[in-house]
Design a protein around this motif. Sequence first.
Motif: not given
Length: 171
Positions: A118-146
């Motif tokens: 019932k929600g959405m996930n926004l995943t942002i990839y970035g950085g490079d090599a040892s500085e690379s990251f994955v950010l997952r943002v969970s939200f629904d139509a009313s608010r950011i959850k995690q």
Amino acid sequence: MMIEKYAAGLLMLLVACQANAAKEDIVVNVHPSGVTTIASKLGSSDIRVTMRTHEVEINEASREKPRSDQANCTFSRQPCIIVDTLNISAGGRDLFIPRSLFADLSDPTRAVLAQDGKGMNLTIYGGDASESFVLRVSFDASRIKQRILSSAFSPDKPLQETTYYERVMGD
């Protein structure tokens, strides 16, 4: 009887395939300087994510302590890309976005918007090599959850987890 069971099974498979086709992930490359937009639907709500970024020239040769406006630079790429804003709207209504959701991000390369129940996930990839990251943002139509931040080398092992709660005056 056997044909009816086969037809019912085939019909269920077709319905499942159509449901999954409607929930296709949307993948975009993040613009190094400017606005990146991703749009989708969550039920009847139009979902729109915009990320504004800008480039910062960094001098790799000197490796001096970065200025405060470069503090988030990973020095994994030149120029460095800083995330200025991240906005999410659902049904034309802007969600409240805490700065902690994006303020430490730099050098984003790709963003993925996917429906998750019932929600959405926004995943942002970035950085490079040892500085690379994955950010997952969970939200629904009313608010950011995690918000969950992981190394790209072990994306299923969180380095940081932040849970956002909805509070109303008088709670």
